[in-house]
Design a protein around this motif. Sequence first.
Motif, mmCIF file in Angstrom:
data_model
loop_
_atom_site.group_PDB
_atom_site.id
_atom_site.type_symbol
_atom_site.label_atom_id
_atom_site.label_comp_id
_atom_site.label_asym_id
_atom_site.label_seq_id
_atom_site.Cartn_x
_atom_site.Cartn_y
_atom_site.Cartn_z
ATOM 1 N N ASP A 1 -95.667 -23.602 -59.272
ATOM 2 C CA ASP A 1 -95.193 -22.758 -60.589
ATOM 3 C C ASP A 1 -95.744 -23.223 -61.694
ATOM 4 O OD1 ASP A 1 -93.716 -24.999 -60.825
ATOM 5 O OD2 ASP A 1 -91.897 -23.960 -60.879
ATOM 6 N N GLY A 2 -96.680 -24.335 -61.482
ATOM 7 C CA GLY A 2 -97.223 -24.838 -62.633
ATOM 8 C C GLY A 2 -96.695 -26.217 -62.909
ATOM 9 N N LEU A 3 -95.582 -26.608 -62.503
ATOM 10 C CA LEU A 3 -95.021 -27.941 -62.637
ATOM 11 C C LEU A 3 -95.058 -28.583 -61.426
ATOM 12 C CD1 LEU A 3 -91.720 -27.132 -64.844
ATOM 13 C CD2 LEU A 3 -93.679 -28.658 -65.377
ATOM 14 N N ASN B 1 -99.715 -4.584 -52.726
ATOM 15 C CA ASN B 1 -98.917 -4.309 -53.788
ATOM 16 C C ASN B 1 -98.929 -5.766 -54.706
ATOM 17 O OD1 ASN B 1 -95.789 -5.433 -54.509
ATOM 18 N ND2 ASN B 1 -95.937 -5.136 -52.108
ATOM 19 N N SER B 2 -100.069 -6.167 -55.281
ATOM 20 C CA SER B 2 -99.675 -7.179 -56.377
ATOM 21 C C SER B 2 -100.913 -6.920 -57.429
ATOM 22 C CB SER B 2 -100.275 -8.613 -55.668
ATOM 23 O OG SER B 2 -101.368 -8.558 -55.408
ATOM 24 N N LEU C 1 -109.705 -4.445 -76.066
ATOM 25 C CA LEU C 1 -109.812 -3.210 -76.038
ATOM 26 C C LEU C 1 -108.656 -2.429 -75.435
ATOM 27 C CD1 LEU C 1 -113.341 -2.154 -74.708
ATOM 28 C CD2 LEU C 1 -111.901 -1.675 -77.146
ATOM 29 N N PRO D 1 -103.665 2.058 -70.214
ATOM 30 C CA PRO D 1 -102.275 2.210 -70.010
ATOM 31 C C PRO D 1 -102.087 2.198 -68.466
ATOM 32 C CG PRO D 1 -103.528 4.334 -70.170
ATOM 33 C CD PRO D 1 -104.395 3.258 -70.446
ATOM 34 N N TYR D 2 -100.722 1.662 -68.177
ATOM 35 C CA TYR D 2 -100.318 1.550 -66.793
ATOM 36 C C TYR D 2 -101.125 0.772 -65.931
ATOM 37 C CZ TYR D 2 -102.195 6.289 -66.518
ATOM 38 O OH TYR D 2 -103.181 7.425 -66.164
ATOM 39 N N LYS D 3 -101.784 -0.512 -66.409
ATOM 40 C CA LYS D 3 -102.391 -1.395 -65.847
ATOM 41 C C LYS D 3 -103.605 -0.679 -65.238
ATOM 42 C CE LYS D 3 -99.123 -4.650 -64.668
ATOM 43 N NZ LYS D 3 -100.056 -6.046 -64.835
ATOM 44 N N TYR E 1 -99.739 -16.467 -65.961
ATOM 45 C CA TYR E 1 -99.089 -16.740 -67.156
ATOM 46 C C TYR E 1 -97.756 -15.824 -67.362
ATOM 47 C CZ TYR E 1 -102.568 -19.919 -68.023
ATOM 48 O OH TYR E 1 -103.225 -21.059 -67.564
ATOM 49 N N SER E 2 -98.207 -14.252 -67.082
ATOM 50 C CA SER E 2 -96.705 -13.614 -67.487
ATOM 51 C C SER E 2 -95.879 -13.317 -66.331
ATOM 52 C CB SER E 2 -97.151 -12.364 -68.109
ATOM 53 O OG SER E 2 -98.247 -11.667 -67.438
ATOM 54 N N GLU E 3 -96.324 -13.404 -65.128
ATOM 55 C CA GLU E 3 -95.374 -13.379 -64.003
ATOM 56 C C GLU E 3 -95.053 -14.670 -63.456
ATOM 57 O OE1 GLU E 3 -97.531 -10.886 -61.197
ATOM 58 O OE2 GLU E 3 -97.973 -9.579 -62.883
ATOM 59 N N ASN E 4 -95.548 -15.747 -64.138
ATOM 60 C CA ASN E 4 -95.121 -17.144 -63.829
ATOM 61 C C ASN E 4 -95.254 -17.584 -62.186
ATOM 62 O OD1 ASN E 4 -94.477 -19.497 -64.543
ATOM 63 N ND2 ASN E 4 -92.239 -18.667 -65.048
ATOM 64 N N PHE F 1 -97.954 -18.889 -60.442
ATOM 65 C CA PHE F 1 -99.229 -19.882 -60.302
ATOM 66 C C PHE F 1 -99.803 -20.150 -59.133
ATOM 67 C CE2 PHE F 1 -99.734 -21.918 -64.705
ATOM 68 C CZ PHE F 1 -98.688 -21.099 -65.037
ATOM 69 N N THR G 1 -95.597 -15.520 -73.302
ATOM 70 C CA THR G 1 -96.796 -15.829 -72.307
ATOM 71 C C THR G 1 -97.679 -16.875 -72.587
ATOM 72 O OG1 THR G 1 -98.139 -14.247 -73.208
ATOM 73 C CG2 THR G 1 -96.883 -13.845 -71.217
ATOM 74 N N PRO H 1 -96.714 -21.753 -70.671
ATOM 75 C CA PRO H 1 -97.778 -22.651 -69.860
ATOM 76 C C PRO H 1 -98.135 -24.164 -70.725
ATOM 77 C CG PRO H 1 -98.401 -20.441 -70.087
ATOM 78 C CD PRO H 1 -96.924 -20.558 -70.800
ATOM 79 N N LYS I 1 -95.354 -26.387 -69.876
ATOM 80 C CA LYS I 1 -95.493 -26.749 -68.791
ATOM 81 C C LYS I 1 -96.496 -28.088 -68.541
ATOM 82 C CE LYS I 1 -94.313 -23.269 -65.755
ATOM 83 N NZ LYS I 1 -94.763 -21.964 -65.187
ATOM 84 N N SER J 1 -96.229 -31.887 -67.559
ATOM 85 C CA SER J 1 -96.699 -32.549 -66.467
ATOM 86 C C SER J 1 -97.668 -33.620 -67.000
ATOM 87 C CB SER J 1 -97.695 -31.514 -65.968
ATOM 88 O OG SER J 1 -97.150 -30.062 -65.591
ATOM 89 N N GLN K 1 -86.672 -22.166 -63.902
ATOM 90 C CA GLN K 1 -88.059 -22.989 -63.845
ATOM 91 C C GLN K 1 -87.970 -24.283 -64.487
ATOM 92 O OE1 GLN K 1 -92.182 -22.724 -63.682
ATOM 93 N NE2 GLN K 1 -91.182 -20.814 -63.564
ATOM 94 N N MET L 1 -99.517 8.038 -76.814
ATOM 95 C CA MET L 1 -100.071 6.878 -76.139
ATOM 96 C C MET L 1 -101.009 6.126 -77.043
ATOM 97 S SD MET L 1 -98.453 6.739 -73.325
ATOM 98 C CE MET L 1 -99.521 5.676 -72.698
ATOM 99 N N THR M 1 -89.425 -12.061 -65.090
ATOM 100 C CA THR M 1 -89.720 -12.011 -63.632
ATOM 101 C C THR M 1 -91.036 -11.077 -63.680
ATOM 102 O OG1 THR M 1 -88.362 -10.631 -63.219
ATOM 103 C CG2 THR M 1 -87.681 -12.911 -62.496
ATOM 104 N N SER M 2 -91.392 -10.560 -62.421
ATOM 105 C CA SER M 2 -92.454 -9.891 -62.551
ATOM 106 C C SER M 2 -92.116 -8.187 -62.489
ATOM 107 C CB SER M 2 -93.476 -10.171 -61.470
ATOM 108 O OG SER M 2 -92.783 -9.880 -60.357
ATOM 109 N N PRO N 1 -95.586 -0.212 -66.119
ATOM 110 C CA PRO N 1 -96.688 0.836 -65.873
ATOM 111 C C PRO N 1 -96.014 2.254 -65.311
ATOM 112 C CG PRO N 1 -96.634 -1.003 -64.086
ATOM 113 C CD PRO N 1 -95.642 -1.455 -65.562
ATOM 114 N N GLN O 1 -95.004 4.184 -68.256
ATOM 115 C CA GLN O 1 -96.105 4.709 -69.149
ATOM 116 C C GLN O 1 -96.926 6.054 -68.590
ATOM 117 O OE1 GLN O 1 -99.039 1.391 -69.840
ATOM 118 N NE2 GLN O 1 -98.313 1.580 -72.132
#
Lengths: 286, 432
Positions: free
Chosen positions: A39-41, A58-59, A228, A233-235, A249-252, A254, B77, B81, B84, B88, B106, B252, B393-394, B402, B405
């Motif tokens: 997890d970075g640590l 699904n990722s 940009l 939108p929506y990934k 970084y945003s979902e942590n 690593f 975000t 890091p 961390k 470390s 964490q 949007m 979390t994710s 998403p 949106q």
Amino acid sequence: MKNRSLSFWLFLTPTLVALALVVFIPAIMGVFYSFTNWDGLGYTEMLGFKNYITLFHNSGFLAALWFTVRFVIVTVILLNVIGLALALLVTQKFKGSNLLRTIFFMPNLIGGLILGFIWQFIFTQAFTAIGKALHIAGLSGWLTDAKTGFWGLVIVTVWQMSGYIMIIYIAYLQNIPSEVIEAAEMDGASPWQRFVHITFPMIAPAFTICMFLTLSNGFKIYDQNLSLTNGGPYKSTEMLAMNIVNTAYSENNFALAEAKALIFFLIVAAISMLQVYYNRKREVDL
Amino acid sequence: MTKGWKKLGVTVLAGAMALTLVGCGNSNSSSASNKKVKITIFQGKVESNKQFKQIAARYHKLHPNVSISVSSVGGGTDYSPVLKTRISSGNAPTIFSLAGPADVKQFASQEADLSNTKAAKAAQSGTLNAVTTNGKTVGLPFNVEGYGFVYNKTIFKKAGIDPTSLTTMAKLTAAVKKIDSEKSELGIKGVFALPGKETWILSDHLANLYVGQQFNGNAQKMYKSKSMSFTANKEMKSMIDLQKQYSVGPVMQLDYSAQVNQNFSQGKVAMIQQGDWIYSTVEQIDKKFAKNDIGMIPIPVKGYENKLPVGTSLYWGVNKNKSTAEQTAAKNFLDWLYTSKEGKKLVVNKLHFVPAYKGYGNVKMPDALSQVVFKYSKANKTIGWAFPAYTGTSWDPNTFQPNLQKYLSGKQSWDTTVKNSIKGWNEQQSSN
């Protein structure tokens, strides 16, 4: 001879140490971490291939990969066609060709982030205003939709990089011996025939370089993407590099990001190597 | 040449000796008097960093044996890091900030138990939910923040509507329709400005009221829950639809700055869904307007009428791997900041924080929006913030944002949005 090899190693060692510290060791550690729940640590357990399995469903990785591949195909074609066209244009003898070279190269001097923000303004404000004035509905709402977001990215990348590609083509175009062209002219070859049968084969090495540059750059693009559309939108406009950064970084996550980065590296390395191999084959020696 | 070198050697040697002597002198005198402690703070609220530095300097003046260095990196975000990296590389700060349950888990190996600090005991009920695990409190809230509909007083007065009366969805809808029909007389472009680009405004904040209901707004409870029933989804849909239908467009294409800077602050819309943190932005654009013309009302939600969602975005943690002296000094500093007389003044007037602690009595908050938050939080008319449980979390950035949106841009039905969101939650929580 012995002396020489000692000094050889003496000079090489600092570079090797630096390279090992910042490239090789982290890369090997990264491969190792991709099999854990890092997890970075630190990590608490070995996951084996679990991250690699997660990665393929699904990722968001596959969606980002597909988007990036489409982006790369379009930009490689456009960049090389436009870059070569610009190079042919500014190598003609006319007034102002040097000025044009500078103008075409200029966007390349602006950093990707700033460029992205400038273009964001153009797409959202200028395009909308022009669209309203001319009653073209298609001009408003750019960057807010997956399709126009894609073309927005393409436009900015092509606008930025084609000048750079042009410079490489110019260098090779100027290397073509004038006798060959003159000889063809004497034989009555039309400009189009001269281009297809002489210029084109003669600048084959330039193609190898430019294809490689545009291909690997296209895969690695991050800053334009961030400034940009930020993947929205929506990934739908999230490219591979951004997907990896977000995973880390945003979902942590690593470890999963490491796995993605490794797959990404393998894909880009394989494609670039194949491309260089095939392009090399069709280079001609005089 | 040799002479020169010798001279240089002697000088260096003498210098070194002098330094050693000075060094010895220093350490002797300090061990004789109070023991010197140096603590480091690394925090995630970058906009308040200057103020924290001034506060640290003030504290050093009052307690000369404690010196504090403050540094900051902003944004969720970017902050973690860097923290961390510092941990470390063996340069961990004494005091750091935590954003919610995910961070608590964490950095578990770093967090000291703060249950016995004065500040933790003075914390308002509910503010410690997100940072309490196994009966231990590992974080102290920075402040509380609140959000709702921030409105333009002048426009509501002209339209003849009392904003505080809009306590139900029906009343809100009627008022919105009335304002919309008088748009040109009121001189506005739309009732709302809904930023569809800014994923967190709908997903974090609005959803907190409808998704968080099941967990009573308790982030820790939600973080641990394996399943989620999004029962209030129909009400959330009607709230989104209302904001979308009566917003300036295209929805949007609007982002935070379009919402706050370009529309609300310039009086082009009647109200926006935002929180008390926008005050300084509005003030920078129009000082008079910020001072006299803005107010905030709660978002009407069935069963939670006239309650404001109030919560904490950041908490202080203390590093338990530091020396006892350092940890004590850190805890004392935080206690002083939030519970001492001077500290309290600094919190309200210098940091412009709405206090998350009891014992502030009748202090007057410096601006209209924080006054509203303070009023509701003192009267206990609040709903907690559950969303730190899912933004850390994710699920949220990967699934909920998403999908929302997609709904907002008309690419997906609401039923699919709800179904995908619940499925995404269950998948993530089962893999944890």
